[in-house]
Motif scaffolding. Structure first.
Motif, PDB file in Angstrom:
ATOM      1  N   LEU A   1      17.421  56.562  -0.776  1.00  0.00           N
ATOM      2  CA  LEU A   1      16.360  57.577  -0.746  1.00  0.00           C
ATOM      3  C   LEU A   1      14.988  56.937  -0.904  1.00  0.00           C
ATOM      4  CD1 LEU A   1      18.012  60.409  -2.851  1.00  0.00           C
ATOM      5  CD2 LEU A   1      17.555  60.424  -0.415  1.00  0.00           C
TER       6      LEU A   1
ATOM      7  N   THR B   1       5.523  56.917  10.854  1.00  0.00           N
ATOM      8  CA  THR B   1       5.150  58.103  11.636  1.00  0.00           C
ATOM      9  C   THR B   1       3.655  58.395  11.531  1.00  0.00           C
ATOM     10  OG1 THR B   1       7.352  58.946  11.256  1.00  0.00           O
ATOM     11  CG2 THR B   1       5.723  60.550  11.980  1.00  0.00           C
TER      12      THR B   1
ATOM     13  N   LEU C   1      24.464  56.527   4.025  1.00  0.00           N
ATOM     14  CA  LEU C   1      24.120  56.287   5.434  1.00  0.00           C
ATOM     15  C   LEU C   1      25.219  55.470   6.122  1.00  0.00           C
ATOM     16  CD1 LEU C   1      21.690  56.361   7.530  1.00  0.00           C
ATOM     17  CD2 LEU C   1      21.148  54.087   6.696  1.00  0.00           C
TER      18      LEU C   1
ATOM     19  N   LEU D   1      18.116  54.880  20.122  1.00  0.00           N
ATOM     20  CA  LEU D   1      17.377  56.148  20.063  1.00  0.00           C
ATOM     21  C   LEU D   1      16.108  56.030  20.899  1.00  0.00           C
ATOM     22  CD1 LEU D   1      17.572  56.978  16.240  1.00  0.00           C
ATOM     23  CD2 LEU D   1      19.203  57.546  18.051  1.00  0.00           C
TER      24      LEU D   1
ATOM     25  N   GLY E   1      13.026  57.010   2.307  1.00  0.00           N
ATOM     26  CA  GLY E   1      12.087  58.088   2.004  1.00  0.00           C
ATOM     27  C   GLY E   1      10.641  57.721   2.161  1.00  0.00           C
TER      28      GLY E   1
ATOM     29  N   PHE F   1      15.384  61.461  14.520  1.00  0.00           N
ATOM     30  CA  PHE F   1      15.999  61.669  13.202  1.00  0.00           C
ATOM     31  C   PHE F   1      17.519  61.541  13.268  1.00  0.00           C
ATOM     32  CE2 PHE F   1      12.012  64.216  12.520  1.00  0.00           C
ATOM     33  CZ  PHE F   1      11.521  63.502  11.423  1.00  0.00           C
ATOM     34  N   GLY F   2      18.040  61.029  14.378  1.00  0.00           N
ATOM     35  CA  GLY F   2      19.482  60.905  14.524  1.00  0.00           C
ATOM     36  C   GLY F   2      20.095  62.235  14.939  1.00  0.00           C
TER      37      GLY F   2
ATOM     38  N   LEU G   1       7.000  60.874  17.620  1.00  0.00           N
ATOM     39  CA  LEU G   1       8.317  60.403  17.167  1.00  0.00           C
ATOM     40  C   LEU G   1       9.194  60.062  18.373  1.00  0.00           C
ATOM     41  CD1 LEU G   1       9.019  62.900  14.253  1.00  0.00           C
ATOM     42  CD2 LEU G   1       9.111  60.415  14.063  1.00  0.00           C
TER      43      LEU G   1
ATOM     44  N   CYS H   1      19.044  62.874   9.702  1.00  0.00           N
ATOM     45  CA  CYS H   1      18.150  62.526   8.591  1.00  0.00           C
ATOM     46  C   CYS H   1      18.038  63.636   7.539  1.00  0.00           C
ATOM     47  CB  CYS H   1      16.759  62.211   9.134  1.00  0.00           C
ATOM     48  SG  CYS H   1      15.606  61.822   7.817  1.00  0.00           S
ATOM     49  N   LEU H   2      18.413  63.273   6.341  1.00  0.00           N
ATOM     50  CA  LEU H   2      18.333  64.219   5.228  1.00  0.00           C
ATOM     51  C   LEU H   2      16.876  64.553   4.905  1.00  0.00           C
ATOM     52  CD1 LEU H   2      20.065  65.544   2.919  1.00  0.00           C
ATOM     53  CD2 LEU H   2      19.533  63.523   1.581  1.00  0.00           C
TER      54      LEU H   2
ATOM     55  N   ILE I   1      26.453  64.294  11.614  1.00  0.00           N
ATOM     56  CA  ILE I   1      26.564  64.422  10.150  1.00  0.00           C
ATOM     57  C   ILE I   1      25.571  63.540   9.391  1.00  0.00           C
ATOM     58  CG2 ILE I   1      28.993  65.140  10.156  1.00  0.00           C
ATOM     59  CD1 ILE I   1      29.656  62.250   9.241  1.00  0.00           C
ATOM     60  N   HIS I   2      25.092  62.470  10.025  1.00  0.00           N
ATOM     61  CA  HIS I   2      24.118  61.611   9.327  1.00  0.00           C
ATOM     62  C   HIS I   2      22.676  61.971   9.689  1.00  0.00           C
ATOM     63  CE1 HIS I   2      27.012  58.812   7.506  1.00  0.00           C
ATOM     64  NE2 HIS I   2      27.713  58.968   8.621  1.00  0.00           N
TER      65      HIS I   2
ATOM     66  N   ARG J   1      27.001  51.553  15.170  1.00  0.00           N
ATOM     67  CA  ARG J   1      28.278  52.182  14.880  1.00  0.00           C
ATOM     68  C   ARG J   1      29.389  51.203  15.259  1.00  0.00           C
ATOM     69  NH1 ARG J   1      25.114  55.354  12.737  1.00  0.00           N
ATOM     70  NH2 ARG J   1      25.134  57.618  12.966  1.00  0.00           N
TER      71      ARG J   1
ATOM     72  N   PRO K   1      10.685  55.498  15.077  1.00  0.00           N
ATOM     73  CA  PRO K   1      10.642  54.491  14.015  1.00  0.00           C
ATOM     74  C   PRO K   1      11.898  53.622  13.927  1.00  0.00           C
ATOM     75  CG  PRO K   1       9.695  56.535  13.218  1.00  0.00           C
ATOM     76  CD  PRO K   1      10.269  56.832  14.575  1.00  0.00           C
ATOM     77  N   PHE K   2      13.087  54.244  13.921  1.00  0.00           N
ATOM     78  CA  PHE K   2      14.321  53.441  13.969  1.00  0.00           C
ATOM     79  C   PHE K   2      14.769  53.394  15.423  1.00  0.00           C
ATOM     80  CE2 PHE K   2      15.369  54.762   9.415  1.00  0.00           C
ATOM     81  CZ  PHE K   2      15.009  53.533   8.909  1.00  0.00           C
TER      82      PHE K   2
HETATM   83  C1  HEM Z   1      19.083  59.192   7.931  1.00  0.00           C
HETATM   84  C2  HEM Z   1      15.085  58.617  10.613  1.00  0.00           C
HETATM   85  C3  HEM Z   1      12.342  60.120   6.876  1.00  0.00           C
HETATM   86  C4  HEM Z   1      16.249  59.999   4.049  1.00  0.00           C
HETATM   87  C5  HEM Z   1      18.242  58.974   8.987  1.00  0.00           C
HETATM   88  C6  HEM Z   1      18.673  58.643  10.327  1.00  0.00           C
HETATM   89  C7  HEM Z   1      17.549  58.443  11.072  1.00  0.00           C
HETATM   90  C8  HEM Z   1      16.410  58.688  10.217  1.00  0.00           C
HETATM   91  C9  HEM Z   1      17.485  58.049  12.542  1.00  0.00           C
HETATM   92  C10 HEM Z   1      20.131  58.553  10.832  1.00  0.00           C
HETATM   93  C11 HEM Z   1      20.752  57.202  10.610  1.00  0.00           C
HETATM   94  C12 HEM Z   1      22.153  57.103  11.184  1.00  0.00           C
HETATM   95  O1  HEM Z   1      22.707  58.074  11.723  1.00  0.00           O
HETATM   96  O2  HEM Z   1      22.725  55.995  11.111  1.00  0.00           O
HETATM   97  C13 HEM Z   1      14.010  58.999   9.835  1.00  0.00           C
HETATM   98  C14 HEM Z   1      12.647  59.117  10.324  1.00  0.00           C
HETATM   99  C15 HEM Z   1      11.883  59.557   9.266  1.00  0.00           C
HETATM  100  C16 HEM Z   1      12.755  59.693   8.122  1.00  0.00           C
HETATM  101  C17 HEM Z   1      12.200  58.805  11.740  1.00  0.00           C
HETATM  102  C18 HEM Z   1      10.402  59.839   9.207  1.00  0.00           C
HETATM  103  C19 HEM Z   1       9.725  60.322  10.187  1.00  0.00           C
HETATM  104  C20 HEM Z   1      13.154  60.233   5.779  1.00  0.00           C
HETATM  105  C21 HEM Z   1      12.729  60.649   4.462  1.00  0.00           C
HETATM  106  C22 HEM Z   1      13.832  60.583   3.671  1.00  0.00           C
HETATM  107  C23 HEM Z   1      14.954  60.160   4.491  1.00  0.00           C
HETATM  108  C24 HEM Z   1      11.317  61.082   4.079  1.00  0.00           C
HETATM  109  C25 HEM Z   1      13.904  60.899   2.188  1.00  0.00           C
HETATM  110  C26 HEM Z   1      14.157  61.717   1.537  1.00  0.00           C
HETATM  111  C27 HEM Z   1      17.335  59.776   4.876  1.00  0.00           C
HETATM  112  C28 HEM Z   1      18.700  59.715   4.383  1.00  0.00           C
HETATM  113  C29 HEM Z   1      19.519  59.472   5.497  1.00  0.00           C
HETATM  114  C30 HEM Z   1      18.636  59.400   6.649  1.00  0.00           C
HETATM  115  C31 HEM Z   1      19.147  59.867   2.942  1.00  0.00           C
HETATM  116  C32 HEM Z   1      21.040  59.308   5.520  1.00  0.00           C
HETATM  117  C33 HEM Z   1      21.685  60.616   5.874  1.00  0.00           C
HETATM  118  C34 HEM Z   1      23.193  60.502   5.980  1.00  0.00           C
HETATM  119  O3  HEM Z   1      23.728  59.415   6.166  1.00  0.00           O
HETATM  120  O4  HEM Z   1      23.837  61.547   5.837  1.00  0.00           O
HETATM  121  N1  HEM Z   1      16.853  59.012   8.946  1.00  0.00           N
HETATM  122  N2  HEM Z   1      14.028  59.345   8.509  1.00  0.00           N
HETATM  123  N3  HEM Z   1      14.503  59.956   5.762  1.00  0.00           N
HETATM  124  N4  HEM Z   1      17.329  59.599   6.237  1.00  0.00           N
HETATM  125 FE1  HEM Z   1      15.692  59.588   7.376  1.00  0.00          FE
END
Ligand code: HEM
Length: 376
Positions: A215, A226, A57, A293, A219, A321-322, A259, A328-329, A325-326, A270, A264-265
């Motif tokens: 994760l 939510t 991240l 956001l 995760g 979810f952003g 959402l 949300c996975l 490239i970042h 940056r 949530p975030f």
């Molecule tokens: C990245 C939100 C659920 C794993 C992100 C980012 C956001 C986000 C805003 C981007 C952060 C950035 O650009 O700095 C959310 C929200 C969720 C959620 C609102 C639920 C509603 C999950 C779940 C997982 C997860 C369930 C688990 C598997 C990740 C990972 C990244 C990420 C690994 C980093 C991706 C990267 O840097 O390439 N998430 N997330 N998230 N999220 Fe989620």
């Protein structure tokens, strides 16, 4: 903040605030200018340094692509769809445990346990350790100092001091888990990471710690948020609850609109790697940039009557979810969990109301828009 302009310099926080939707999208898309590596904001402790090694991240390309690529196959919409029956089973068990008790706390009984059980199982971690995971997440997020009048660097220093003991425990726990996965490989994601090769090289344990930690934390707490946020939103808009009960196909749109309104975030960080022009402002190289956001999701240029809860918005290009490239996975997993859990909850209980004689507790919304307690 938005009244000061969609992009403006904030002297007290010593950063650039980005509040508009197109501007936030640009920052998140232009990762070569707006770096995710904000580690030099304040000196890091050794514990945090270790955790950040595999926390993609906060890592820029090309390393980001390599690390994310290792996990991406496990989280595609197709792969996670295969988890649906299991997610439904876990949800049903949690609802069975509630039974016909008239009074529950949704966070304790469903919104927290479901996502943490799912992600712990995927990572091969004992789901029984979840009280400890919850303590870590609570300490990390609730200790994070967020006074909006302090410079971000000062806040980062305070945060590092506050979370270092938690990160130390988490690192030690995860290192032990990774060593076990090396000696007794199972079929989970940690075991696959241990064996994965990038350019012919295996990851070392220290790189896997932050990877698995990211994760584990990302995760679950976000999905917890939510679930709680959507139930609260439905309580505040009973007509929408009635519509979803009449037509279950509306549920995904209700979740997306929650959402948008309860992101949530609320803010991502940056750092500019070179000077940039954004929304008419010149941002010097090396500047901290706060991407709101939560504000972008209420930008009236993109969402007419933005404060109104309207699940019929189409399209609904929220940034919860952003973006880039970042992005949300775990978005496909989070969406699937929310649809299954809320679908089953609404089917099983015909009348759900937020209790009026006990407080709804929320986290500090500067760090996360999420509930700690939702008595129903
Ligand atoms: C990245 C939100 C659920 C794993 C992100 C980012 C956001 C986000 C805003 C981007 C952060 C950035 O650009 O700095 C959310 C929200 C969720 C959620 C609102 C639920 C509603 C999950 C779940 C997982 C997860 C369930 C688990 C598997 C990740 C990972 C990244 C990420 C690994 C980093 C991706 C990267 O840097 O390439 N998430 N997330 N998230 N999220 Fe989620």
């Amino acid at each position: 903040l938005r009244q000061r302009g969609t992009v403006h310099h904030d002297a007290s926080q010593q950063c650039w605030q980005v509040l508009g939707h197109p501007e936030a999208s640009t920052v998140l898309a232009e990762h070569t200018i707006f770096s995710s590596d904000v580690g030099d904001l304040a000196p890091r402790s050794a514990e945090i340094e270790l955790f950040q090694r595999g926390n993609f991240l906060r890592i820029d390309p090309p390393e980001h692509r390599r690390l994310r690529g290792l996990a991406s196959r496990a989280f595609t919409p197709r792969t996670v769809t295969g988890l649906a029956p299991h997610i439904a089973d876990i949800t049903s068990e949690l609802l069975d445990a509630i039974g016909d008790r008239g009074r529950i706390d949704l966070i304790d009984e469903l919104a927290y346990p479901l996502p943490v059980i799912v992600i712990a199982e995927l990572l091969g971690l004992p789901a029984g350790d979840r009280p400890m995971f919850r303590r870590w997440a609570d300490l990390m997020f609730d200790r994070a100092a967020t006074n909006p009048d302090e410079p971000l660097t000062r806040l980062a220093e305070a945060n590092i001091r506050a979370v270092t003991p938690v990160v130390r425990d988490m690192n030690a726990y995860l290192l032990e888990h990774i060593r076990r996965a090396r000696s007794h490989p199972g079929d989970d994601l940690t075991a696959r990471l241990v064996q994965a090769e990038i350019d012919g090289q295996r990851l070392v344990d220290e790189e896997i710690v932050g990877f698995v930690g990211l994760l584990l934390l990302a995760g679950h707490i976000t999905t917890t948020a939510t679930l709680g946020n959507t139930v609260l939103t439905l309580d505040q808009h009973p007509w929408a609850a009635a519509e979803v009960r009449a037509d279950a196909d509306l549920l995904p749109a209700v979740i997306e609109e929650s959402l948008r309104l309860r992101t949530p975030f609320p803010r991502l960080l940056r750092r500019t790697s070179r000077a940039a022009e954004l929304g008419g402002s010149d941002i010097p190289a090396g500047s901290m940039v706060a991407v709101w956001l939560a504000a972008a999701n209420r930008d009236e240029r993109v969402f007419p009557d933005p404060d109104r809860f309207d699940p019929h918005r189409s399209p609904n290009p929220h940034l919860a979810f952003g973006h880039g490239i970042h992005f949300c996975l775990g978005a496909p997993l989070a969406r699937l969990e929310a649809r299954i859990a809320l679908g089953l909850l609404l089917t099983r209980y015909r009348d759900i109301q937020v209790a009026t004689d006990a407080p709804v507790e929320q986290r500090d919304p500067w760090t996360m828009v999420s509930l700690n307690k939702l008595p129903l």
